[in-house]
Enzyme design. Structure first.
Site, PDB file in Angstrom:
ATOM      1  N   GLY A 180     123.863  85.149 -90.539  1.00  0.00           N
ATOM      2  CA  GLY A 180     124.372  85.404 -89.502  1.00  0.00           C
ATOM      3  C   GLY A 180     123.334  85.292 -88.360  1.00  0.00           C
ATOM      4  O   GLY A 180     122.216  85.568 -88.431  1.00  0.00           O
ATOM      5  N   GLN A 197     119.954  87.866 -80.069  1.00  0.00           N
ATOM      6  CA  GLN A 197     118.966  87.397 -80.776  1.00  0.00           C
ATOM      7  C   GLN A 197     118.314  86.195 -80.509  1.00  0.00           C
ATOM      8  O   GLN A 197     116.990  86.043 -80.723  1.00  0.00           O
ATOM      9  CB  GLN A 197     119.258  87.252 -82.481  1.00  0.00           C
ATOM     10  CG  GLN A 197     119.743  88.608 -83.009  1.00  0.00           C
ATOM     11  CD  GLN A 197     119.937  88.390 -84.518  1.00  0.00           C
ATOM     12  OE1 GLN A 197     121.240  88.026 -84.953  1.00  0.00           O
ATOM     13  NE2 GLN A 197     118.772  88.613 -85.355  1.00  0.00           N
ATOM     14  N   CYS A 241     116.880  91.731 -91.195  1.00  0.00           N
ATOM     15  CA  CYS A 241     117.532  91.169 -90.048  1.00  0.00           C
ATOM     16  C   CYS A 241     116.334  90.323 -89.378  1.00  0.00           C
ATOM     17  O   CYS A 241     115.169  90.556 -89.562  1.00  0.00           O
ATOM     18  CB  CYS A 241     117.741  92.348 -88.965  1.00  0.00           C
ATOM     19  SG  CYS A 241     117.959  92.009 -87.295  1.00  0.00           S
ATOM     20  N   LEU A 242     116.677  89.132 -88.902  1.00  0.00           N
ATOM     21  CA  LEU A 242     115.755  88.013 -88.483  1.00  0.00           C
ATOM     22  C   LEU A 242     114.911  88.454 -87.215  1.00  0.00           C
ATOM     23  O   LEU A 242     114.001  88.221 -87.024  1.00  0.00           O
ATOM     24  CB  LEU A 242     116.669  86.737 -88.025  1.00  0.00           C
ATOM     25  CG  LEU A 242     117.430  86.340 -89.125  1.00  0.00           C
ATOM     26  CD1 LEU A 242     118.209  84.872 -88.529  1.00  0.00           C
ATOM     27  CD2 LEU A 242     116.406  85.645 -90.316  1.00  0.00           C
ATOM     28  N   HIS A 268     127.090  93.733 -89.418  1.00  0.00           N
ATOM     29  CA  HIS A 268     125.608  93.575 -88.752  1.00  0.00           C
ATOM     30  C   HIS A 268     125.803  92.923 -87.685  1.00  0.00           C
ATOM     31  O   HIS A 268     124.777  93.232 -86.503  1.00  0.00           O
ATOM     32  CB  HIS A 268     124.770  93.037 -89.900  1.00  0.00           C
ATOM     33  CG  HIS A 268     123.312  92.734 -89.552  1.00  0.00           C
ATOM     34  ND1 HIS A 268     122.302  93.217 -90.476  1.00  0.00           N
ATOM     35  CD2 HIS A 268     122.683  91.901 -88.786  1.00  0.00           C
ATOM     36  CE1 HIS A 268     121.207  92.929 -89.795  1.00  0.00           C
ATOM     37  NE2 HIS A 268     121.428  92.242 -88.680  1.00  0.00           N
ATOM     38  N   GLU A 269     126.453  91.703 -87.616  1.00  0.00           N
ATOM     39  CA  GLU A 269     126.390  90.856 -86.308  1.00  0.00           C
ATOM     40  C   GLU A 269     127.029  91.559 -85.140  1.00  0.00           C
ATOM     41  O   GLU A 269     126.604  91.283 -83.947  1.00  0.00           O
ATOM     42  CB  GLU A 269     126.701  89.472 -86.856  1.00  0.00           C
ATOM     43  CG  GLU A 269     126.163  88.757 -87.872  1.00  0.00           C
ATOM     44  CD  GLU A 269     124.679  88.790 -87.494  1.00  0.00           C
ATOM     45  OE1 GLU A 269     124.081  88.753 -86.097  1.00  0.00           O
ATOM     46  OE2 GLU A 269     124.040  88.656 -88.505  1.00  0.00           O
ATOM     47  N   HIS A 290     124.688  94.000 -83.433  1.00  0.00           N
ATOM     48  CA  HIS A 290     123.861  93.274 -82.469  1.00  0.00           C
ATOM     49  C   HIS A 290     124.574  93.226 -81.249  1.00  0.00           C
ATOM     50  O   HIS A 290     123.890  93.411 -79.980  1.00  0.00           O
ATOM     51  CB  HIS A 290     123.497  92.034 -83.124  1.00  0.00           C
ATOM     52  CG  HIS A 290     122.387  92.017 -83.824  1.00  0.00           C
ATOM     53  ND1 HIS A 290     121.000  92.377 -83.356  1.00  0.00           N
ATOM     54  CD2 HIS A 290     122.176  91.293 -85.054  1.00  0.00           C
ATOM     55  CE1 HIS A 290     120.241  92.168 -84.467  1.00  0.00           C
ATOM     56  NE2 HIS A 290     120.748  91.694 -85.442  1.00  0.00           N
TER      57      HIS A 290
END
Length: 214
Positions: free
Chosen positions: A68, A73, A126-127, A168-169, A172
């Protein structure tokens, strides 16, 4: 004095990002864009630019790799995210975590709410927080409402790992990182997680590191 048009500024920002071929740079924790929340999407990008931006998010997510990616991000404060999970995991992990393949999807203006009181806790990464994982307890099932990139309504219940991904997304887009919801004592480097906590559930990690599971 003329007031800058925020819509035009956003479109210009995205055009500049897309001017360079290949995956977009992913911003890391500490960048204010990850904490400022995001602006609801209501046509700030014309259809062609939106399609190019969505494709760039997809390419960046695949290259990372991740399951995702949210617009903040890559530095863009719009309420847009993409998800996709081929779920290349062993059968035991698939069953315990409810991790099933998810096709590529675009989430525009997503909002979720828990369905029932069940909660599930697993290691999550997480990226934008590279190199680390931590256990996060989340609702096991959520109802997500959103639109796709064409404006079509989405109203769907997600369970298991797909529920974790959409939470999670969407978090963000609200300026929330997974670490805000994590068990602090569970924080582990990827190397430590692979060496010590590769079990399908975090029960051993909870006993050893000293934190509670739901």
């Amino acid at each position: 004095m003329e007031i800058p048009d925020n819509r035009a500024l956003l479109a210009e920002q995205v055009e500049q990002l897309l001017a360079v071929e290949g995956p977009l740079p992913i911003v890391a924790a500490g960048d204010p864009v990850l904490r400022g929340g995001s602006e609801p999407y209501d046509g700030q990008l014309d259809p062609a630019l939106l399609a190019r931006f969505v494709e760039a998010l997809r390419i960046t997510m695949h290259a990372a790799p991740g399951v995702g990616l949210a617009a903040p991000q890559v530095g863009v404060g719009l309420r847009i995210a993409v998800i996709e999970d081929p779920a290349p995991v062993p059968e035991e992990v698939r069953l315990v975590r409810g991790r099933v393949p998810q096709p590529f999807r675009v989430l525009v203006n997503p909002v979720y709410e828990p369905v029932g009181a069940g909660r599930a806790a697993f290691f999550e990464g997480c990226l934008s927080v590279p190199g680390y994982q931590a256990v996060v307890a989340r609702p096991a099932q959520v109802r997500l409402t959103a639109q796709d990139e064409h404006g079509r309504a989405l109203d769907e219940v997600f369970t298991g790992w797909p529920a974790r991904i959409v939470q999670h997304e969407t978090d963000h887009l609200d300026g929330t990182l997974y670490l805000d919801r994590a068990e602090p004592r569970s924080l582990s480097t990827h190397q430590a997680a692979a060496e010590y906590w590769s079990q399908p559930t975090p029960e051993r990690a909870a006993r050893t590191l000293g934190f509670e599971l739901p």
